[in-house]
Design a protein around this motif. Sequence first.
Motif, PDB file in Angstrom:
ATOM      1  N   LEU A 157      13.638   1.822  -2.724  1.00 47.52           N
ATOM      2  CA  LEU A 157      13.773   2.958  -1.798  1.00 47.52           C
ATOM      3  C   LEU A 157      12.761   2.853  -0.656  1.00 47.52           C
ATOM      4  O   LEU A 157      13.100   3.110   0.504  1.00 47.52           O
ATOM      5  CB  LEU A 157      13.584   4.275  -2.553  1.00 47.52           C
ATOM      6  N   VAL A 158      11.518   2.485  -0.986  1.00 48.50           N
ATOM      7  CA  VAL A 158      10.495   2.351   0.053  1.00 48.50           C
ATOM      8  C   VAL A 158      10.848   1.211   1.002  1.00 48.50           C
ATOM      9  O   VAL A 158      10.727   1.331   2.222  1.00 48.50           O
ATOM     10  CB  VAL A 158       9.107   2.111  -0.571  1.00 48.50           C
ATOM     11  N   GLU A 159      11.326   0.080   0.446  1.00 51.23           N
ATOM     12  CA  GLU A 159      11.681  -1.075   1.277  1.00 51.23           C
ATOM     13  C   GLU A 159      12.860  -0.749   2.190  1.00 51.23           C
ATOM     14  O   GLU A 159      12.956  -1.256   3.304  1.00 51.23           O
ATOM     15  CB  GLU A 159      12.022  -2.268   0.392  1.00 51.23           C
ATOM     16  N   ALA A 209       0.836  -1.207   0.000  1.00 52.27           N
ATOM     17  CA  ALA A 209       0.000   0.000   0.000  1.00 52.27           C
ATOM     18  C   ALA A 209       0.867   1.252   0.000  1.00 52.27           C
ATOM     19  O   ALA A 209       0.569   2.235  -0.682  1.00 52.27           O
ATOM     20  CB  ALA A 209      -0.918  -0.008   1.230  1.00 52.27           C
ATOM     21  N   ALA A 210       1.969   1.211   0.773  1.00 51.13           N
ATOM     22  CA  ALA A 210       2.873   2.359   0.825  1.00 51.13           C
ATOM     23  C   ALA A 210       3.508   2.613  -0.534  1.00 51.13           C
ATOM     24  O   ALA A 210       3.638   3.756  -0.971  1.00 51.13           O
ATOM     25  CB  ALA A 210       3.956   2.124   1.881  1.00 51.13           C
ATOM     26  N   VAL A 211       3.913   1.525  -1.215  1.00 52.96           N
ATOM     27  CA  VAL A 211       4.525   1.652  -2.545  1.00 52.96           C
ATOM     28  C   VAL A 211       3.544   2.286  -3.522  1.00 52.96           C
ATOM     29  O   VAL A 211       3.903   3.188  -4.293  1.00 52.96           O
ATOM     30  CB  VAL A 211       4.994   0.271  -3.061  1.00 52.96           C
ATOM     31  N   ASP A 212       2.290   1.819  -3.508  1.00 54.56           N
ATOM     32  CA  ASP A 212       1.280   2.380  -4.410  1.00 54.56           C
ATOM     33  C   ASP A 212       1.097   3.877  -4.170  1.00 54.56           C
ATOM     34  O   ASP A 212       0.969   4.665  -5.113  1.00 54.56           O
ATOM     35  CB  ASP A 212      -0.062   1.662  -4.203  1.00 54.56           C
ATOM     36  N   ASP A 255      11.124  -0.441 -10.048  1.00 50.81           N
ATOM     37  CA  ASP A 255      11.920  -1.261  -9.129  1.00 50.81           C
ATOM     38  C   ASP A 255      12.767  -0.398  -8.202  1.00 50.81           C
ATOM     39  O   ASP A 255      12.935  -0.711  -7.024  1.00 50.81           O
ATOM     40  CB  ASP A 255      12.822  -2.213  -9.922  1.00 50.81           C
ATOM     41  N   LYS A 256      13.306   0.683  -8.751  1.00 52.32           N
ATOM     42  CA  LYS A 256      14.137   1.577  -7.936  1.00 52.32           C
ATOM     43  C   LYS A 256      13.304   2.228  -6.825  1.00 52.32           C
ATOM     44  O   LYS A 256      13.747   2.331  -5.675  1.00 52.32           O
ATOM     45  CB  LYS A 256      14.768   2.661  -8.819  1.00 52.32           C
ATOM     46  N   LEU A 257      12.089   2.656  -7.167  1.00 52.08           N
ATOM     47  CA  LEU A 257      11.213   3.270  -6.169  1.00 52.08           C
ATOM     48  C   LEU A 257      10.822   2.266  -5.086  1.00 52.08           C
ATOM     49  O   LEU A 257      10.806   2.584  -3.899  1.00 52.08           O
ATOM     50  CB  LEU A 257       9.958   3.831  -6.848  1.00 52.08           C
TER      51      LEU A 257
END
Length: 294
Positions: A219-221, A191-194, A214-216
């Motif tokens: 970064l979130v992970e 949900a955070a990635v979206d 994939d890069k984004l």
Amino acid sequence: MKKGLDFFPLDVDFFDDEKVQFVSARFGIKGEVCAIRLLTRIYRNGYFIKWDEDSAYLFSKVAGKEFSPCLANEIVHELVKRGFFNKSLFDSFGILTSRGIQDRFLKACIRRKDVEVDARYLLVDSSEFKNLRISKAYSSAPSFQKCIHDVSISEENVYIKEENVDIQAQSKVKESRVEESKEEGEEMTSAAVDEIMGYYSSNIHPVSSPVEKDKLIALVETHGDTFVYKAIERAVMRNKRSLAYITGILNRWEANGYDEGISESHKSSRNQWQHSEDYERFMREREEHKRKLR
């Protein structure tokens, strides 16, 4: 496995390229020689090289007495300024590369079984090259911590088993709870990635390729959605709308601590800020995010 190339194509219009002409106008033939020498180093290494003060010193030593470290540095910065090398990656990571360099390198490696590339540095569309193995440089630390954690649990269970014959049932319950926690964490991360994807697309530019996506996600992970959101916000305020700039901000925060709200004229108050409620709240969120990844 061989990383670089034994030879590379040099376009017959190389010296007519406007980028090279600007460098040649300022530094003469030394600028042209420097550009070609840098290309040979890059392709020998793969698709990029690191550039810093030590690199300039070693380069000038090999290139000859006519090239001082200062001159080599000036030429490199002019090449970056003119777009011969990618400015965002140079500013963020101190590397010399470009979309054209990566495209030529990967096409030359088309017959290799696989070619490993760093997701942070990739400028080409990965879908055009079927043998790419994209590495996410930030994923190793959490995995290492998880590995150590599992070893400790295993050693403890050796002794627990001797004390309690019912531990197997308890262990299964514990594993079930851990799995549920992991699933909840994955749902929250998704949900955070979206949400970050939408914010990035609205304020920077629409996500243009699977590589950028994939890069984004990486970064979130790695940093958590709160910090990625704030990094995007800062990039917009400074009119530096690029993923490389956002990544650079997050790397600096990782190394030096979160500094949102500190202006150049108030750097002396960093300690006061780092004891503020906002700072402590963000740091708690960051630690909570890291805990969920383990």
